[in-house]
Design an enzyme around this catalytic site. Sequence first.
Site, short mmCIF file in Angstrom:
data_model
loop_
_atom_site.label_atom_id
_atom_site.label_comp_id
_atom_site.label_asym_id
_atom_site.label_seq_id
_atom_site.Cartn_x
_atom_site.Cartn_y
_atom_site.Cartn_z
N ARG A 1 0.85 -1.21 0.00
CA ARG A 1 0.00 0.00 0.00
C ARG A 1 0.88 1.25 0.00
O ARG A 1 0.53 2.29 -0.54
CB ARG A 1 -0.95 -0.02 1.21
CG ARG A 1 -1.71 1.28 1.39
CD ARG A 1 -2.96 1.13 2.27
NE ARG A 1 -2.72 0.45 3.54
CZ ARG A 1 -2.11 0.98 4.60
NH1 ARG A 1 -1.64 2.22 4.55
NH2 ARG A 1 -1.94 0.29 5.72
N TYR B 1 -17.68 16.89 -15.11
CA TYR B 1 -18.13 15.50 -15.05
C TYR B 1 -19.10 15.37 -13.86
O TYR B 1 -18.82 15.89 -12.76
CB TYR B 1 -16.91 14.59 -14.86
CG TYR B 1 -17.25 13.19 -14.45
CD1 TYR B 1 -18.01 12.38 -15.29
CD2 TYR B 1 -16.85 12.68 -13.23
CE1 TYR B 1 -18.35 11.10 -14.90
CE2 TYR B 1 -17.17 11.39 -12.84
CZ TYR B 1 -17.94 10.61 -13.67
OH TYR B 1 -18.27 9.36 -13.28
N ASP C 1 -8.69 18.79 -14.56
CA ASP C 1 -8.93 17.39 -14.93
C ASP C 1 -8.65 17.28 -16.43
O ASP C 1 -9.36 17.86 -17.26
CB ASP C 1 -10.40 17.05 -14.60
CG ASP C 1 -10.76 15.61 -14.92
OD1 ASP C 1 -10.13 15.02 -15.83
OD2 ASP C 1 -11.69 15.08 -14.30
N LYS D 1 -9.71 6.06 -18.92
CA LYS D 1 -10.08 6.52 -20.26
C LYS D 1 -8.90 6.38 -21.23
O LYS D 1 -8.40 5.29 -21.41
CB LYS D 1 -10.60 7.95 -20.15
CG LYS D 1 -11.66 8.16 -19.06
CD LYS D 1 -12.91 7.36 -19.33
CE LYS D 1 -14.07 7.58 -18.38
NZ LYS D 1 -13.88 7.68 -16.97
C1 LIG Z 1 -13.60 13.90 -17.04
C2 LIG Z 1 -13.71 12.80 -16.04
N1 LIG Z 1 -13.08 12.92 -14.87
C3 LIG Z 1 -13.17 11.95 -13.94
C4 LIG Z 1 -13.91 10.81 -14.14
C5 LIG Z 1 -13.98 9.76 -13.06
O1 LIG Z 1 -13.10 8.76 -13.33
P1 LIG Z 1 -13.25 7.23 -12.76
O2 LIG Z 1 -14.48 6.68 -13.39
O3 LIG Z 1 -11.98 6.58 -13.20
O4 LIG Z 1 -13.38 7.33 -11.29
C6 LIG Z 1 -14.58 10.65 -15.35
C7 LIG Z 1 -15.37 9.41 -15.58
O5 LIG Z 1 -16.15 9.30 -16.50
C8 LIG Z 1 -14.48 11.67 -16.33
O6 LIG Z 1 -15.12 11.57 -17.51
#
Ligand SMILES: Cc1ncc(COP(=O)(O)O)c(C=O)c1O
Length: 401
Positions: free
Chosen positions: A64, A117, A190, A215
Site C-alpha cells: 500500500r 463530469y 482534470d 479513459k
Molecule cells: C472527465 C472525467 N473525470 C473523472 C472521471 C472519473 O473517473 P473514474 O471513473 O476513473 O473514477 C470521469 C469518468 O467518466 C471523467 O469523464
Amino acid sequence: MNDNELLRETLAVTHGERGQAPAPGVEDVVVPLHLSSTYSIPDIDPDADLELLDPDAGEYLYSRLSNPTRNALEHRLAALEGAEHALAFVSGTAAIAATMMATVQPGDHVVAFEDLYGGTKTMLNRLLGEKLGVEVSFVDATDVSNVEEAMSEDTTLIWMETPTNPLMHLCDIEAIASVADEWNVTFGVDNTFLSPYFQNPLSLGADVVVHSTTKFLNGHSDSIGGAVVTDSDDLMDELAFLQRVGMGSMLSPFDSYMTLRGIKTLPLRMRQHEENAMEIARFLESHDAVTRVLYPGLESHPQHELAARQQSGFGGVLSFELDTDLDGTAEFLGNLREFPLAVSLGGVESLIEHPATMTHSPLSLTERERLGISNSLLRLSVGVEHVDDLLSDLDAALSVV
Ligand SMILES: Cc1ncc(COP(=O)(O)O)c(C=O)c1O
C-alpha cells in the site's frame, strides 16, 4: 541520452521500465507485475518515515505504501505530463477526492466549472458542500471574468475540466492560472479528455492535474484508475499521505501493469482517435438530420481558436444533436451496429452515450435544459476502427431520423 530529452512517443513506451531486475541476472524488457503485498527488510530503522517511503531508493515495506509496478507507472505518468511527481490512484474519482482533500478545509471556498463530469459535481456538492461545509461556486468558465468575479478571500481551489463533457466547452487555462496566481490559490485541471498527449495544463500554469486513467491513458476499457500529477513538493507529500495512509486508495499492481501496457500506444491511439473524430465531425456537420456538432476541431466550434492554441490535438470525443425527439433518438441508437450504447470513453472501441438518460440523468430537467443537454444530444467516443466502417454505420442509422 537522458530521459528528459526523450519525446513522448519514446517515453510512453519505455520510461520507468528499465532497471527493474526481479532477480540477479534477469533484465526484463517489460516491468514485472509485482504482486507481493509485503517485503522483507534487511534491518530495523528507527528514523524511517513510513508514509513517505522512497521506492527509487529501494524503500519497500508494504505494497500500500510503495510497489515497484505502481512506481514505474507513476514515473511514466509524471514524464508524460512533464512533471516532477505523479501518484496513481484506484480511480479518477479517488484522485480527484484526494486532490480536494489536500487543498480544501472546512469553511473554505471553491470555484469550479459549472460543466464538470457529473461525479465530480456530486463530490463537490455532497462531500465538500454538505459534509465538510465548503462553499462551492459553479461558474461558466468559458469566460474567465466569471471565474474572477466568483473569487473571494476564502477561495483555496479553482477546479476546471477542458474540454467538458458532453458540451465540449473549453476554458482558457493560462488566463485562469493568472487569476489563481493573483489570489494565491491552487488551480487544478482534470485533463482526462485529452490525455497528456494533447494537453499539458502544468505547462500552461496549472498547479495540479488529474486523470481518470480509465479513459485514454489505459485506452482499452479494461481497468479503472486515476492519477494526480504536480510539480509541487508540498502538494506531493500531502497527496502521498492521502494515497497511502489517509485514504488507502492507491492503484493495484495489476491495474498499474495494465495501464503501463496501455500507455505504450497512447500517442498512436490519440492520433487515430483524432483523425477518425475529425472525419466523423465533418460528416455529421454536413448531414441534414443533425442540427449541431460539438467538436473543438471544427472551425464552427466557438472556441476553435483557443483549442488550437492550448491543445496540441483536438481529441477523440464529440457530441451532436439529432433533428428529432427522444423516440427518434432511441430509434437511431437501435440502428447502430458499430457504436455500443455505453458510458465511459477513451477506449480503442467506439462508444455512444445518451447524456440526458445516462451520465447526466441525475441533473434536473431544468438544469439540463439550462446547460443545453437535450433529449436528442449524443456523445461519441470515437475509437480507432477503420473510419469508413464507422461512417457507413452512422449514415445508415441516420437514414431513419
Ligand atoms: C472527465 C472525467 N473525470 C473523472 C472521471 C472519473 O473517473 P473514474 O471513473 O476513473 O473514477 C470521469 C469518468 O467518466 C471523467 O469523464
